[in-house]
Design an enzyme around this catalytic site. Structure first.
Site, PDB file in Angstrom:
ATOM      1  N   ARG A  93       0.882  -1.173   0.000  1.00 39.38           N
ATOM      2  CA  ARG A  93       0.000   0.000   0.000  1.00 39.38           C
ATOM      3  C   ARG A  93       0.913   1.214   0.000  1.00 39.38           C
ATOM      4  O   ARG A  93       1.715   1.397   0.920  1.00 39.38           O
ATOM      5  CB  ARG A  93      -0.903  -0.009   1.240  1.00 39.38           C
ATOM      6  CG  ARG A  93      -1.607   1.323   1.471  1.00 39.38           C
ATOM      7  CD  ARG A  93      -2.701   1.236   2.492  1.00 39.38           C
ATOM      8  NE  ARG A  93      -3.852   0.539   1.945  1.00 39.38           N
ATOM      9  CZ  ARG A  93      -5.073   0.595   2.462  1.00 39.38           C
ATOM     10  NH1 ARG A  93      -5.297   1.304   3.548  1.00 39.38           N
ATOM     11  NH2 ARG A  93      -6.066  -0.070   1.906  1.00 39.38           N
ATOM     12  N   HIS A 135      -7.338   0.726  -6.383  1.00 39.43           N
ATOM     13  CA  HIS A 135      -7.550  -0.137  -5.206  1.00 39.43           C
ATOM     14  C   HIS A 135      -8.206  -1.440  -5.702  1.00 39.43           C
ATOM     15  O   HIS A 135      -9.371  -1.704  -5.419  1.00 39.43           O
ATOM     16  CB  HIS A 135      -8.444   0.593  -4.189  1.00 39.43           C
ATOM     17  CG  HIS A 135      -8.413   0.012  -2.808  1.00 39.43           C
ATOM     18  ND1 HIS A 135      -7.629  -1.073  -2.453  1.00 39.43           N
ATOM     19  CD2 HIS A 135      -9.087   0.357  -1.671  1.00 39.43           C
ATOM     20  CE1 HIS A 135      -7.813  -1.350  -1.171  1.00 39.43           C
ATOM     21  NE2 HIS A 135      -8.685  -0.504  -0.671  1.00 39.43           N
ATOM     22  N   GLN A 148     -10.066  -4.098  -3.364  1.00 35.76           N
ATOM     23  CA  GLN A 148     -11.373  -3.676  -2.869  1.00 35.76           C
ATOM     24  C   GLN A 148     -12.448  -3.894  -3.929  1.00 35.76           C
ATOM     25  O   GLN A 148     -13.530  -4.424  -3.625  1.00 35.76           O
ATOM     26  CB  GLN A 148     -11.327  -2.191  -2.473  1.00 35.76           C
ATOM     27  CG  GLN A 148     -12.641  -1.684  -1.916  1.00 35.76           C
ATOM     28  CD  GLN A 148     -12.963  -2.262  -0.552  1.00 35.76           C
ATOM     29  OE1 GLN A 148     -12.157  -2.153   0.367  1.00 35.76           O
ATOM     30  NE2 GLN A 148     -14.117  -2.884  -0.399  1.00 35.76           N
ATOM     31  N   ASP A 172     -17.235   7.086  -1.694  1.00 33.72           N
ATOM     32  CA  ASP A 172     -16.012   6.937  -0.890  1.00 33.72           C
ATOM     33  C   ASP A 172     -15.780   8.263  -0.183  1.00 33.72           C
ATOM     34  O   ASP A 172     -16.468   9.259  -0.446  1.00 33.72           O
ATOM     35  CB  ASP A 172     -14.851   6.588  -1.847  1.00 33.72           C
ATOM     36  CG  ASP A 172     -13.571   6.173  -1.133  1.00 33.72           C
ATOM     37  OD1 ASP A 172     -13.576   6.029   0.107  1.00 33.72           O
ATOM     38  OD2 ASP A 172     -12.546   6.001  -1.822  1.00 33.72           O
ATOM     39  N   CYS A 213     -16.242   1.459   0.480  1.00 32.12           N
ATOM     40  CA  CYS A 213     -15.096   0.603   0.833  1.00 32.12           C
ATOM     41  C   CYS A 213     -14.710   0.726   2.302  1.00 32.12           C
ATOM     42  O   CYS A 213     -14.019  -0.140   2.824  1.00 32.12           O
ATOM     43  CB  CYS A 213     -13.912   0.913  -0.079  1.00 32.12           C
ATOM     44  SG  CYS A 213     -13.220   2.564   0.130  1.00 32.12           S
ATOM     45  N   ARG A 245     -13.371  -8.983   1.557  1.00 29.74           N
ATOM     46  CA  ARG A 245     -11.939  -8.748   1.309  1.00 29.74           C
ATOM     47  C   ARG A 245     -11.164  -9.999   1.704  1.00 29.74           C
ATOM     48  O   ARG A 245     -10.248 -10.425   0.999  1.00 29.74           O
ATOM     49  CB  ARG A 245     -11.431  -7.556   2.143  1.00 29.74           C
ATOM     50  CG  ARG A 245     -11.981  -6.191   1.763  1.00 29.74           C
ATOM     51  CD  ARG A 245     -11.422  -5.669   0.461  1.00 29.74           C
ATOM     52  NE  ARG A 245      -9.971  -5.567   0.461  1.00 29.74           N
ATOM     53  CZ  ARG A 245      -9.276  -4.525   0.950  1.00 29.74           C
ATOM     54  NH1 ARG A 245      -9.903  -3.490   1.454  1.00 29.74           N
ATOM     55  NH2 ARG A 245      -7.943  -4.499   0.902  1.00 29.74           N
TER      56      ARG A 245
HETATM   57  N1  NVA Z   1     -10.005   6.440  -1.398  1.00 25.02           N
HETATM   58  C1  NVA Z   1      -9.614   6.094  -0.055  1.00 25.02           C
HETATM   59  C2  NVA Z   1      -9.850   4.632   0.187  1.00 25.02           C
HETATM   60  C3  NVA Z   1      -9.481   4.149   1.559  1.00 25.02           C
HETATM   61  C4  NVA Z   1      -9.620   2.669   1.713  1.00 25.02           C
HETATM   62  C5  NVA Z   1      -8.154   6.470   0.159  1.00 25.02           C
HETATM   63  O1  NVA Z   1      -7.346   6.280  -0.764  1.00 25.02           O
HETATM   64  O2  NVA Z   1      -7.834   6.958   1.225  1.00 25.02           O
HETATM   65  N1   CP Z   2     -11.165  -0.333   2.487  1.00 25.35           N
HETATM   66  C1   CP Z   2      -9.900  -0.397   2.914  1.00 25.35           C
HETATM   67  O1   CP Z   2      -8.966  -0.662   2.145  1.00 25.35           O
HETATM   68  O2   CP Z   2      -9.755  -0.212   4.249  1.00 25.35           O
HETATM   69  P1   CP Z   2      -8.412   0.014   5.061  1.00 25.35           P
HETATM   70  O3   CP Z   2      -7.868   1.353   4.681  1.00 25.35           O
HETATM   71  O4   CP Z   2      -8.826  -0.056   6.498  1.00 25.35           O
HETATM   72  O5   CP Z   2      -7.431  -1.078   4.711  1.00 25.35           O
END
Ligand code: NVA
Ligand code: CP
Length: 304
Positions: free
Chosen positions: A102, A129, A132, A218, A258, A286
């Site tokens: 990540r 992502h 997800q 989101d 998500c 997930r």
């Molecule tokens: N769009 C959000 C998703 C978090 C799981 C982010 O990138 O922070």
């Molecule tokens: N939806 C998601 O990826 O959650 P986290 O940021 O908690 O991993």
């Protein structure tokens, strides 16, 4: 060797296989049937951004498949002190069997994958992502059957989730209606070459939700954009998914997010906690979908 860096790295047939395997693996797990094809396999997870679901689902999933995992947080590794990502990839991939990352720019995960001896999974980047959306598509199929030919409404920021939904729409042949506030629209390059049957842009979020089989949104401010949070609150004020917006969608429409969610911002509490919401199933799935993904990347097409 394959990687899963963005949704379109896999063919529609491969996504179909993953959906099928997710169902099998979930059913076994729910019936307390041990399934441990990854004994002795090690997953390394590299986190340059925070996580709850991604970390827990990958760690629990790898353990349940018979393997183990290591978590590397940016702050307590040499990455945080400037070790090049290419060198980290060379070293880590000599010691483990599969890596999840990540991070920020997609180019970082691409550089990691280019120097990795083992499969690499995108656990969220600024651009995508895919894990997800894989779980979300599985969740839709579980509740409503095939997604081909359906309409998904994306309300809000044209972020990593939106970009991934767009890839899924073209690959799996469903339509994505996107409505984002001015200044936060989909980058035009992402829409280039995408047909009207896979993408339609709306300035009015109500119009985007009209007739949809699934409404999804989101956070207004994704990780990495925190300094814009104030401006975004103003710009997104008319983009809350509430009961009125859900009423514009089909009667049997589902709501997805998500998570983490902000009740009263991108979604009303009434919708998030209401009967059309499947957000907790999405989160649970997930676990099952990523087990299918790791099985596929490490063992190929298992049919048993
Ligand atoms: N769009 C959000 C998703 C978090 C799981 C982010 O990138 O922070
Ligand atoms: N939806 C998601 O990826 O959650 P986290 O940021 O908690 O991993």
């Amino acid at each position: 060797m394959r990687h899963f860096l963005q949704f379109r790295d896999f063919s529609a047939d491969e996504i179909g296989h993953l959906i099928k395997r997710t169902r099998v693996i979930k059913e076994r797990f729910k019936n307390y049937v041990a399934y441990q094809p990854l004994v002795d396999r090690m997953l390394a997870m590299v986190f340059e951004k925070s996580s709850t679901r991604t970390r827990v689902s990958f760690e629990a999933g790898m353990f349940q498949l018979g393997g183990a995992s290591i978590v590397l947080n940016m702050g307590d590794t040499q990455l945080g002190r400037g070790e090049p990502i290419e060198d980290v990839a060379r070293v880590v991939s000599r010691m483990v069997d599969i890596v999840m990352i990540r991070t920020f720019e997609q180019s970082i995960i691409e550089r990691f994958a280019a120097h990795s001896r083992v499969p690499v999974i995108n656990g969220l980047t600024n651009e995508y992502h895919p894990c997800q959306v894989l779980a979300d598509i599985y969740t839709f199929v579980e509740h409503r059957g095939p997604i081909a030919g359906k309409t998904v409404a994306w309300i809000g920021d044209s972020n990593n989730m939106c970009n991934t939904w767009l890839q899924a729409a073209t690959l799996l042949d469903f339509k994505l209606n996107v409505s984002s506030p001015q200044g936060y629209e989909l980058e035009p390059a992402r829409a280039t070459g995408v047909g009207r049957n896979h993408l339609e842009l709306f300035s009015d979020p109500m119009a985007a939700a009209r007739g949809a089989d699934l409404v999804t949104t989101d956070v207004w401010t994704s990780m990495g954009w925190e300094e814009e949070a104030g401006a975004r609150k103003d710009a997104f004020a008319a983009f809350t998914v509430d009961a009125e917006m859900m009423a514009a969608a089909r009667k049997e429409a589902l709501f997805m997010h998500c998570l983490p969610a902000h009740r009263g911002e991108e979604v009303s509490a009434e919708v998030l906690d209401g009967p059309q919401s499947v957000v907790w199933d999405e989160a649970e799935n997930r676990l099952h979908a990523q087990k299918a993904l790791m099985e596929y990347l490490l063992l190929g097409r298992v049919e048993t």
